[in-house]
Design an enzyme around this catalytic site. Sequence first.
Site, PDB file in Angstrom:
ATOM      1  N   HIS A 123       0.214  -1.439   0.259  1.00 37.10           N
ATOM      2  CA  HIS A 123      -0.425  -0.016  -0.274  1.00 37.10           C
ATOM      3  C   HIS A 123       1.021   1.099   0.125  1.00 37.10           C
ATOM      4  CE1 HIS A 123      -3.395  -2.184   0.449  1.00 37.10           C
ATOM      5  NE2 HIS A 123      -3.225  -2.951   1.756  1.00 37.10           N
TER       6      HIS A 123
HETATM    7 ZN   LIG Z   1      -4.066  -7.380   2.493  1.00 35.00          ZN
END
Ligand SMILES: [Zn+2]
Length: 306
Positions: A123
Amino acid sequence: MINFIFSEEYINHDTGNHPESIKRIQVVNDLIKEKYSNHNLIEPTIADKKLISLVHDIDYVNYIFDSIPASGFNYFDPDTIASPNSLKSYLLAVGGSVDAVKKIIEDNNNNVYFCAHRPPGHHAEKNKAMGFGVFNNVAISAEYAYRSGKFKKILIVDFDVHHGNGTQHIFENHKNIFYVSSHQYPFYPGTGSENERGTGNIINCPLTAGCDSKTFRSLFENKIINKINNNFDLIYFSAGFDAHKLDPLASINLENEDFYWVTKIVLEKFANNVPIISVLEGGYDMKGLFHGLNSHLKALIEYSNE
Ligand SMILES: [Zn+2]
């Protein structure tokens, strides 16, 4: 034979009462000691700022270095926490992911590496910490590998239940680093629709909440495996185990064996005697993590013995 890149240091990245906890790496450690102690265990090295800034803005890298608290916790976002010893884990996770590439180049062989680190990285954006992660371990490693000139086409397969927004954004203008992902959608982090295709190097395979093993296999085969015809000379897994049916953070119902299946089918289709680097991402149920990872490793070992 698998080369495990692993450090006891990861237990010092304290996140308190948080799903991305110290317990996760203890479970991975137990699995390696219990079943894989006859494999090669390698200590990761510490990454420097120059290496991290292969994909992250240097101002962002400096900001992270300067934001580590002397005591207590510091929050980069509501999910992403640093404590006094966190920086060392961040740097080992990047360093270890790149060490695998360096060793593959040095030894000039097609070994299989599993990087057992935390926190996860997929992320993390160029200039933003997100979703428990600060630096994008896989993206930095793949960028390093590509710039070495030894690898012309690189594939990253992300089967974590969350879409790897950071990895996709970092490579969405690239022609020779491919990113493919299966993930619950719509869901955190919001990206990952089938319409996001990059230069043709991005393939997203969204999964509806409640998706079971059979549906997952059919979607993964039709939307990812059958959609790529390239040969790759280096393959990464962003290996998250939070699509397991026991995982508390998501609603996909994969069984232990699905992590064997997905690894095996990727290797059979795309890995013709090439090196593999698998990097741990998520997985927040301790049984799901243990058994899912064990299944993934089984397929990696079979490939390494071929
Ligand atoms: Zn994840």
